[in-house]
Scaffold this motif. Structure first.
Motif, PDB file in Angstrom:
ATOM      1  N   ARG A 148       0.832  -1.210   0.000  1.00 40.00           N
ATOM      2  CA  ARG A 148       0.000   0.000   0.000  1.00 40.00           C
ATOM      3  C   ARG A 148       0.864   1.257   0.000  1.00 40.00           C
ATOM      4  N   THR A 149       1.891   1.252   0.832  1.00 36.83           N
ATOM      5  CA  THR A 149       2.798   2.396   0.959  1.00 36.83           C
ATOM      6  C   THR A 149       4.193   1.850   1.221  1.00 36.83           C
ATOM      7  N   ARG A 202       5.725   3.084   3.891  1.00 39.28           N
ATOM      8  CA  ARG A 202       5.878   3.637   5.237  1.00 39.28           C
ATOM      9  C   ARG A 202       6.079   2.553   6.285  1.00 39.28           C
TER      10      ARG A 202
END
Length: 160
Positions: free
Chosen positions: A53-54, A56
């Motif tokens: 998704r990211t 991060r």
């Protein structure tokens, strides 16, 4: 016990990939999180999903997961995926430098990560051979996109 949890999640990932893909993986993660919120394998699986998704995810977290269970493949695959997301295939490859792993015994999702960093580290021909051997039918869209990004199906006049 934690080692067996990693193995169970890896096997479950493979079965889910055959049937439900990303949505089923997310549901399984949510159920595992409720059942064992502090289990290292659950945290690792959550980081793995987040990387699609990211980007991060903190590399200190993935490195700590490896340090806590150095013989486990899943945390290493997650860390290698993070390094690929950061466009550092050599660091991804280095994640496995201190351990012997049998590629043919890895789940297809982990094989995709290895093929990706192999191509990124410069051995595209080997990575293409690896890609052809991966059961891509059970990979999620994100895992397939990773392969497409790093391991082209063909170059020049080669057949796929």
């Amino acid at each position: 016990m934690v080692s067996s949890m990693y193995t169970k999640i890896a096997r479950l990932r493979e079965r889910i990939g055959r049937t439900g893909g990303t949505a089923a993986l997310q549901t399984t993660y949510e159920r595992a999180l409720l059942a064992a919120p502090n289990a290292p394998s659950v945290a690792d699986h959550g980081r793995y999903l987040e990387l699609f998704r990211t980007s991060r995810v903190d590399p200190a977290d993935t490195a700590a997961a490896i340090a806590s269970k150095p013989a486990e493949v899943s945390p290493r695959a997650t860390h290698a995926l993070l390094m690929l997301r950061r466009n550092d295939p050599k660091a991804a490859k280095a994640t496995f430098d201190d351990i012997t792993v049998f590629y043919d015994r890895m789940i297809p999702a982990h094989q995709a990560i290895v093929a990706a960093y192999t191509a990124g580290a410069g051995d595209v021909a080997l990575a293409q051979k690896m890609r052809r051997a991966i059961n891509t039918k059970i990979l999620t869209r994100g895992e397939l996109a990773l392969l497409d990004q790093w391991v082209p199906l063909k170059t020049g006049g080669e057949a796929p």
